[in-house]
Design an enzyme around this catalytic site. Sequence first.
Site, PDB file in Angstrom:
ATOM      1  N   ASP A 116     -15.418  98.928 -41.641  1.00 34.74           N
ATOM      2  CA  ASP A 116     -15.931  98.146 -42.763  1.00 34.74           C
ATOM      3  C   ASP A 116     -15.614  98.900 -44.058  1.00 34.74           C
ATOM      4  O   ASP A 116     -15.117 100.025 -44.043  1.00 34.74           O
ATOM      5  CB  ASP A 116     -17.421  97.870 -42.602  1.00 34.74           C
ATOM      6  CG  ASP A 116     -18.284  99.116 -42.729  1.00 34.74           C
ATOM      7  OD1 ASP A 116     -17.737 100.201 -43.006  1.00 34.74           O
ATOM      8  OD2 ASP A 116     -19.499  99.013 -42.553  1.00 34.74           O
ATOM      9  N   SER A 117     -15.899  98.294 -45.182  1.00 28.95           N
ATOM     10  CA  SER A 117     -15.466  98.838 -46.464  1.00 28.95           C
ATOM     11  C   SER A 117     -16.471  99.787 -47.099  1.00 28.95           C
ATOM     12  O   SER A 117     -16.145 100.497 -48.043  1.00 28.95           O
ATOM     13  CB  SER A 117     -15.205  97.692 -47.441  1.00 28.95           C
ATOM     14  OG  SER A 117     -16.412  96.978 -47.685  1.00 28.95           O
ATOM     15  N   GLY A 118     -17.695  99.773 -46.599  1.00 31.98           N
ATOM     16  CA  GLY A 118     -18.784 100.489 -47.266  1.00 31.98           C
ATOM     17  C   GLY A 118     -19.626  99.562 -48.113  1.00 31.98           C
ATOM     18  O   GLY A 118     -20.657  99.963 -48.651  1.00 31.98           O
ATOM     19  N   GLY A 119     -19.203  98.302 -48.225  1.00 33.75           N
ATOM     20  CA  GLY A 119     -19.935  97.362 -49.068  1.00 33.75           C
ATOM     21  C   GLY A 119     -21.341  97.066 -48.585  1.00 33.75           C
ATOM     22  O   GLY A 119     -22.250  96.857 -49.391  1.00 33.75           O
TER      23      GLY A 119
ATOM     24  N   GLY B 118     -22.339  88.369 -46.000  1.00 37.83           N
ATOM     25  CA  GLY B 118     -23.573  88.015 -46.683  1.00 37.83           C
ATOM     26  C   GLY B 118     -24.553  87.211 -45.869  1.00 37.83           C
ATOM     27  O   GLY B 118     -25.480  86.620 -46.434  1.00 37.83           O
TER      28      GLY B 118
ATOM     29  N   ASP C 266     -19.997  91.489 -35.037  1.00 37.01           N
ATOM     30  CA  ASP C 266     -20.444  92.868 -34.848  1.00 37.01           C
ATOM     31  C   ASP C 266     -21.921  92.973 -35.170  1.00 37.01           C
ATOM     32  O   ASP C 266     -22.447  92.194 -35.973  1.00 37.01           O
ATOM     33  CB  ASP C 266     -19.666  93.817 -35.766  1.00 37.01           C
ATOM     34  CG  ASP C 266     -20.234  93.814 -37.189  1.00 37.01           C
ATOM     35  OD1 ASP C 266     -21.031  94.714 -37.520  1.00 37.01           O
ATOM     36  OD2 ASP C 266     -19.914  92.887 -37.966  1.00 37.01           O
TER      37      ASP C 266
ATOM     38  N   CYS D 115     -26.728  89.856 -12.669  1.00 41.64           N
ATOM     39  CA  CYS D 115     -25.737  90.656 -13.398  1.00 41.64           C
ATOM     40  C   CYS D 115     -24.973  91.581 -12.459  1.00 41.64           C
ATOM     41  O   CYS D 115     -25.542  92.145 -11.521  1.00 41.64           O
ATOM     42  CB  CYS D 115     -26.438  91.476 -14.481  1.00 41.64           C
ATOM     43  SG  CYS D 115     -25.330  92.537 -15.424  1.00 41.64           S
TER      44      CYS D 115
ATOM     45  N   CYS E  13     -23.263  94.333 -13.567  1.00 43.30           N
ATOM     46  CA  CYS E  13     -22.986  95.616 -14.208  1.00 43.30           C
ATOM     47  C   CYS E  13     -23.495  96.773 -13.355  1.00 43.30           C
ATOM     48  O   CYS E  13     -24.326  96.608 -12.462  1.00 43.30           O
ATOM     49  CB  CYS E  13     -23.599  95.684 -15.602  1.00 43.30           C
ATOM     50  SG  CYS E  13     -25.360  96.080 -15.653  1.00 43.30           S
TER      51      CYS E  13
ATOM     52  N   CYS F 237     -27.449  97.192 -13.325  1.00 43.57           N
ATOM     53  CA  CYS F 237     -28.205  96.221 -12.537  1.00 43.57           C
ATOM     54  C   CYS F 237     -27.920  96.350 -11.042  1.00 43.57           C
ATOM     55  O   CYS F 237     -28.774  96.024 -10.211  1.00 43.57           O
ATOM     56  CB  CYS F 237     -27.893  94.807 -13.010  1.00 43.57           C
ATOM     57  SG  CYS F 237     -28.563  94.432 -14.653  1.00 43.57           S
TER      58      CYS F 237
END
Length: 436
Positions: A129-132, A253, A303, A341, A343, A346
């Site tokens: 990400d940009s840091g924004g 946003g 994300d 599940c 995984c 589990c």
Amino acid sequence: MEYISSYGLAETSAPLTNPKPPPPKFNLRLAAAVAGAKVQAAAVILGRFNRARAAQLTLPHFVCQTPLFMPVGTQGTIKGLTTSQLEEIGCQIILGNTYHLALRPTSELIDELGGLHNFMNWPRALLTDSGGFQMVSLLHLADITEKGVTFQSPVDGKPMLLTPEESIQIQNRIGADIIMALDDVVKTTITGPRIEEAMYRTLRWIDRCIAAHKRPHEQNLFGIVQGGLDPVLRDICVKGLVERDLPGYAIGGLAGGEDKDSFWRVVAQCTAALPEDKPRYVMGVGYPLDIVVCSALGADMYDCVYPTRTARFGTALIPEGVLKLKHQAMSNDTRPIDPTCECMVCKNYSRAYIHCLVTKDAMGSQLLSYRNLFYMMKFPKGDVPQWVCNAMEVAGIDISLCCTSSCHPKLFVNDQKLLYTKKAHIEDGNGEAIYT
């Protein structure tokens, strides 16, 4: 022929006999990068159902299948998990944070050590990400002007000026496959002229980001659509970014406290106006139901820290909602977290065992982080509220039969009946929430 994507969306397409692209195509793209040809995040649509689509996203380090969820590795690590475990569960892209990586260990050191891929031993794709976002999360430490944003470092207290140019330079050194333009971020709950100011500043800053980008052959610069909940401002921002013909676009946003009806309407508006052949990324979205809705509306990437952060608090994601493993009712429950599940967690550990760990040992949060990210990659089905039905109607998908709240199955823990409430959580006989 109909097939099911990784997020449970029915797609109409020819059968995918080989869902992974052949190595030669990937190698050709790498060769093109070496030769200096412009490499963009190519999104090939494999199948669609109305607005929903499944795509193949070709990046310099990996060929991804979308829709996809990106776990957040703020400083180059997903807490408690190795990169080999992340590969094992099917993670395709990891998100890193420009602001935090610039502070520690510094982008210069990462560059000296061969980039973030080598630094963290991750062979697949990365996004920074940009840091924004820190303009919101660290607002008490930030001063925003046309030049950029000045942060007070949480490490040593020194001021740090992050301009669009500096953000791109840091990301160029870090070396992620996808880098984000610095945008002016405000919470969606804010109203008034600040929203318009931030949107127009975001458009001015994208040109500075494009000019500063020194590795366009190796890194894909995404622009970010801002404009709050105002459809007019969102439309202006979308059109302005599309005119720049960027490799991909993000919807920013959101997930900042707005109501769900406003949330999905912004996503629907933006995805309808963004190019069909470019990836669409809804930033900061990690609740399973939100991802299904956004995917149905035509988004591709997501994300959030939610799956791993909630794991560190002893909570597992399950089709019914969440399961709180710290609850005393789990202390002698011999069942797996989710019997359906496949995984590693589990298949091998009981709720009682993990309950014992999450109250005393870091191993508990590690197992739950693994389990929750596995869940986010595979995405089982769950119940849906009315706002989802409204969004699905716009997406051209009829799920009205799933929108009733009166047909929840009865759940039991140690023969103790759990009560479903209209507040969307499950309580034990003493009124304490176990499922939420």
